[in-house]
Scaffold this motif. Structure first.
Motif, short mmCIF file in Angstrom:
data_model
loop_
_atom_site.label_atom_id
_atom_site.label_comp_id
_atom_site.label_asym_id
_atom_site.label_seq_id
_atom_site.Cartn_x
_atom_site.Cartn_y
_atom_site.Cartn_z
N SER A 1 -2.67 5.89 -13.99
CA SER A 1 -1.70 4.80 -13.91
C SER A 1 -1.78 4.19 -12.51
O SER A 1 -1.38 4.81 -11.52
CB SER A 1 -0.28 5.31 -14.19
N TYR A 2 -2.32 2.99 -12.47
CA TYR A 2 -2.62 2.31 -11.19
C TYR A 2 -1.63 1.19 -10.97
O TYR A 2 -1.45 0.31 -11.81
CB TYR A 2 -4.05 1.77 -11.27
N ASP A 3 -0.96 1.22 -9.81
CA ASP A 3 -0.01 0.17 -9.45
C ASP A 3 -0.74 -0.88 -8.61
O ASP A 3 -0.95 -0.69 -7.41
CB ASP A 3 1.15 0.75 -8.65
N PRO A 4 -1.16 -1.98 -9.20
CA PRO A 4 -1.92 -2.96 -8.44
C PRO A 4 -1.10 -3.65 -7.36
O PRO A 4 -1.66 -4.15 -6.38
CB PRO A 4 -2.38 -3.95 -9.51
N LEU A 5 0.22 -3.67 -7.54
CA LEU A 5 1.06 -4.38 -6.58
C LEU A 5 1.10 -3.67 -5.23
O LEU A 5 1.45 -4.29 -4.22
CB LEU A 5 2.48 -4.53 -7.15
N ALA A 6 0.74 -2.38 -5.21
CA ALA A 6 0.63 -1.69 -3.92
C ALA A 6 -0.60 -2.15 -3.15
O ALA A 6 -0.66 -2.00 -1.92
CB ALA A 6 0.58 -0.18 -4.14
N VAL B 1 -3.92 -0.53 -15.73
CA VAL B 1 -3.42 -1.38 -14.65
C VAL B 1 -1.94 -1.65 -14.87
O VAL B 1 -1.52 -2.13 -15.93
CB VAL B 1 -4.21 -2.71 -14.60
N GLY B 2 -1.14 -1.33 -13.88
CA GLY B 2 0.30 -1.52 -13.99
C GLY B 2 0.94 -0.61 -15.02
O GLY B 2 2.10 -0.82 -15.39
N GLY B 3 0.23 0.41 -15.49
CA GLY B 3 0.75 1.28 -16.53
C GLY B 3 0.95 0.57 -17.85
O GLY B 3 1.69 1.02 -18.72
N ALA C 1 -8.55 -8.40 -5.27
CA ALA C 1 -7.96 -7.33 -4.46
C ALA C 1 -7.63 -6.13 -5.33
O ALA C 1 -7.88 -4.97 -4.93
CB ALA C 1 -6.70 -7.85 -3.76
N TRP C 2 -7.07 -6.37 -6.51
CA TRP C 2 -6.78 -5.25 -7.42
C TRP C 2 -8.08 -4.53 -7.80
O TRP C 2 -8.11 -3.29 -7.90
CB TRP C 2 -6.09 -5.77 -8.67
N GLY C 3 -9.14 -5.30 -8.02
CA GLY C 3 -10.43 -4.69 -8.34
C GLY C 3 -10.94 -3.84 -7.18
O GLY C 3 -11.50 -2.76 -7.40
N TRP C 4 -10.76 -4.31 -5.98
CA TRP C 4 -11.15 -3.54 -4.79
C TRP C 4 -10.42 -2.20 -4.76
O TRP C 4 -11.01 -1.16 -4.46
CB TRP C 4 -10.83 -4.36 -3.54
N GLY C 5 -9.14 -2.19 -5.12
CA GLY C 5 -8.37 -0.95 -5.13
C GLY C 5 -8.91 0.06 -6.13
O GLY C 5 -9.03 1.26 -5.84
N VAL C 6 -9.25 -0.40 -7.35
CA VAL C 6 -9.80 0.52 -8.35
C VAL C 6 -11.17 1.03 -7.89
O VAL C 6 -11.51 2.21 -8.11
CB VAL C 6 -9.90 -0.17 -9.72
N ARG D 1 -8.61 -1.10 11.16
CA ARG D 1 -7.40 -1.21 10.34
C ARG D 1 -7.43 -0.15 9.26
O ARG D 1 -8.49 0.31 8.84
CB ARG D 1 -7.29 -2.60 9.70
N SER D 2 -6.24 0.22 8.76
CA SER D 2 -6.18 1.27 7.74
C SER D 2 -5.06 0.96 6.76
O SER D 2 -4.11 0.22 7.06
CB SER D 2 -5.96 2.64 8.38
N SER D 3 -5.19 1.54 5.56
CA SER D 3 -4.16 1.42 4.54
C SER D 3 -4.31 2.57 3.56
O SER D 3 -5.36 3.23 3.52
CB SER D 3 -4.24 0.06 3.80
N SER D 4 -3.25 2.80 2.77
CA SER D 4 -3.26 3.90 1.81
C SER D 4 -2.52 3.49 0.54
O SER D 4 -1.63 2.62 0.57
CB SER D 4 -2.58 5.14 2.40
N PHE D 5 -2.88 4.12 -0.57
CA PHE D 5 -2.14 3.97 -1.82
C PHE D 5 -2.50 5.15 -2.71
O PHE D 5 -3.36 5.97 -2.36
CB PHE D 5 -2.46 2.63 -2.51
N SER D 6 -1.81 5.27 -3.84
CA SER D 6 -2.04 6.41 -4.73
C SER D 6 -1.93 5.97 -6.18
O SER D 6 -1.49 4.85 -6.48
CB SER D 6 -1.04 7.54 -4.44
N ALA D 7 -2.31 6.87 -7.09
CA ALA D 7 -2.23 6.60 -8.53
C ALA D 7 -1.88 7.90 -9.25
O ALA D 7 -2.30 8.98 -8.83
CB ALA D 7 -3.55 6.04 -9.05
N ARG D 8 -1.13 7.78 -10.32
CA ARG D 8 -0.71 8.95 -11.09
C ARG D 8 -1.77 9.30 -12.13
O ARG D 8 -2.41 8.42 -12.72
CB ARG D 8 0.62 8.68 -11.78
N VAL D 9 -1.98 10.57 -12.40
CA VAL D 9 -2.98 11.05 -13.35
C VAL D 9 -2.28 11.82 -14.48
O VAL D 9 -1.41 12.65 -14.22
CB VAL D 9 -4.01 11.97 -12.67
N GLU D 10 -2.67 11.52 -15.73
CA GLU D 10 -2.23 12.29 -16.88
C GLU D 10 -3.47 12.79 -17.62
O GLU D 10 -4.29 11.97 -18.06
CB GLU D 10 -1.38 11.43 -17.83
#
Length: 565
Positions: free
Chosen positions: A177-182, A158-160, A212-217, A135-144
């Motif tokens: 800026s991490y969108d946990p809902l993704a 988290v969630g900006g 799950a949000w922790g797994w994403g980070v 199985r596979s999945s993808s997501f992204s995060a914005r960097v400043e």
């Protein structure tokens, strides 16, 4: 507790640095694969791996049906086999036991790194691609990026929506800026969870959104780590969030030991506050927090009405962050957030920090004036800068502080029945293997002289009253941390009622009172007299009242005396 989506995700500029702008071209592609957990990288540093205790053999986890009821907080120093740890080196595997308990009964399992993680890091964006078991999945995060020359430490927001991003960047750290809902979407039923995490582990996974949000980070850190840290530093990562995102920030820091600085804000029920304290404080109920969103793991549903059966509580999750940096920001003006229970969690976890020799690495701050939820507070600005310098930039050494508002002061003494051990610096010494001596015991006969027959003295014991004073007694319990303390004083009337009291106490040299409640005081240092206020001077025979104060320095050796008016 849901935050309105139209709330601004940026903060006003509090600190500005006039330095040259940075331009870094290009991005870095990486491929990260699962590796075996390694040993810790020093007692006061963030670990180099996500879970440094992954090699600890954890056995003896209790079953749901065999859990006793215990109104006191579990002993963070007591292992599953009933033994108490004796050395700082024992904490690594004791932490692994607490992690297993937290996953089994509270959050659900946070899986280890998937088989393959790929991604890119650029000056504006991070991409993450995960493959595991077909199985596979993808997501992204914005960097400043901040001004200056990289590579930069970074704070995941988290969630900006967390600590002031202008202050973070002005201090020299990047903002992710991490969108946990993704990764774990809200608004889904427990049997049909959605997002990148559940695309890998299944929509019926019993793991809650916070894990799950922790797994994403953790996967973001994998990508930064394997990029060679040319833009962002994987060994200088922080995380922050407020409200439900504060719950997420707390869980992220708890479960990934590569996070050097964890900064949850006003996290409320399912965040920092102890589960056992929430029902009595009037905070958002555990059933409400469990049902509002699938934040917690499915197994926690068995405890929403009986938190005293939990074999773990959030003070131990605070302790799981130790000895890394932890800055908890809280709001004493909204009881629904459980700030009193949060202060107990912080004080309980701080005992582990202190035992590990890392008491300066934890800050809890609810001493703020503004009562609105998730407001940007000037009281937090300096400690935020100090924590970033110390744990991310590694250019500062400011000690942490415990600043609890008198409106929401919890008493750790009411919640624990365990002591804080003195942990040895090195590993515990194994028992000697030398065989016992073979010399036979002496055969000399015992003496035959009979014992003396002098009768005991008949003088009655002295009737002098104890030195605690006339008409009342006073006792003090202290929560001590590096550089400060909270003292709770209990005044008890004797066999007759009293209508006023005075407690006298001498503070140690260097100690000073900074805050007091439910009493008047004659000074702030040296010998101080505390007198009742209007509502607690009259105490019935054998009854008690309490007052307390917060101070700087050490509170060792304070002995209160009490006299009735």
């Amino acid at each position: 507790m849901i935050i309105r989506s139209d709330r601004s995700r940026t903060r006003s500029v509090l600190v500005a640095l006039a330095v040259a702008a940075l331009t870094v071209a290009g991005s870095v592609s990486v491929v990260a694969r699962t590796t075996t957990a390694q040993a810790a990288a020093g007692v006061l540093a963030a670990a180099t791996v996500e879970d440094e205790g992954a090699d600890c053999a954890v056995s003896g986890l209790p079953d749901l049906g065999s859990l006793p009821t215990n109104a006191k907080l579990p002993d963070p120093f007591k292992k599953l086999n009933g033994a108490t740890i004796t050395a700082k080196s024992d904490w690594r595997c004791r932490r692994a036991e607490i992690k297993e308990l937290a996953e089994k009964f509270v959050f659900g399992e946070k899986p280890a790194k998937p088989a393959t993680v790929t991604g890119t890091v650029s000056t504006t964006n991070i991409t993450v691609n995960v493959s595991h078991n077909g199985r596979s999945s993808s997501f992204s995060a914005r960097v400043e990026l901040p001004s200056g020359t990289g590579p930069f430490p970074a704070v995941v927001v988290v969630g900006g929506f967390g600590a002031d991003t202008a202050t973070i960047k002005a201090a020299g750290a990047a903002v992710i800026s991490y969108d946990p809902l993704a990764v774990g979407r809200e608004g889904t039923p427990r049997n049909n969870k959605q997002g990148a995490f559940y695309s890998i582990y299944g929509s019926s996974s019993s793991t809650g959104l916070l894990a799950a949000w922790g797994w994403g980070v953790s996967r973001i850190i994998d990508v930064i780590e394997q990029s060679g840290s040319t833009i962002l530093k994987s060994d200088a990562m922080g995380v922050t969030g407020c409200s439900r995102y504060g719950k997420g920030a707390f869980a992220i820091g708890v479960f990934d030991q590569r996070i050097a600085l964890t900064m949850p804000i006003e996290s409320g029920s399912a965040g920092v506050p102890i589960f056992r304290g929430i029902p009595g404080e009037g905070a958002q109920s555990l059933s409400s927090a469990y049902g509002e969103q699938p934040w917690l793991g499915d197994a926690f549903g068995s405890f929403t009405g009986s938190p005293n059966r939990l074999p773990v509580d959030t003070h131990e999750m605070v302790a799981m962050v130790a000895p890394r940096g932890l800055f908890i920001m809280d709001n004493p003006h909204i009881a629904n957030l459980g700030p009193r229970s949060a202060s107990v969690a912080a004080l309980g976890g701080a005992e582990v920090y202190r035992a590990l020799g890392a008491g300066d690495n934890i800050t809890y701050w609810s001493d703020v004036q503004d009562g609105s939820h998730c407001a940007n507070r000037p009281e937090w600005r300096t400690p935020l800068q100090n924590n970033i310098r110390k744990f991310l930039l590694k250019t500062g050494n400011e000690p942490g502080a415990i600043r609890i508002h008198s409106k929401a002061l919890g008493r750790l003494a009411d919640w624990r029945d365990w002591p804080t051990p003195v942990l040895a610096d090195g590993p515990t010494t194994p028992p000697p293997t030398t065989p016992p001596p073979t010399t036979p015991p002496p055969t000399t006969s015992p003496p035959t002289t009979p014992p003396p027959t002098t009768p005991p003295p008949t003088t009655p014991p002295p009737t002098t009253p104890p030195p605690n004073g006339a008409g009342c007694t006073a006792t003090v319990s202290v929560n001590q941390w590096t550089g400060g303390f909270v003292a709770a004083v209990r005044v008890t009337a004797g066999p007759a009622p009293i209508n006023g009291w005075t407690v006298t106490m001498t503070l140690p040299s260097g100690a000073s009172i900074t805050n007091i409640w439910s009493a008047n005081r004659s000074g702030t240092t040296g010998t101080v007299q505390f007198t009742n206020v209007a509502y607690n001077g009259s105490i019935g025979a054998g009854q008690s009242t309490e007052f307390g104060y917060q101070g700087t320095g050490t509170a060792a050796g304070m002995t209160p005396t009490c006299s009735a008016a």
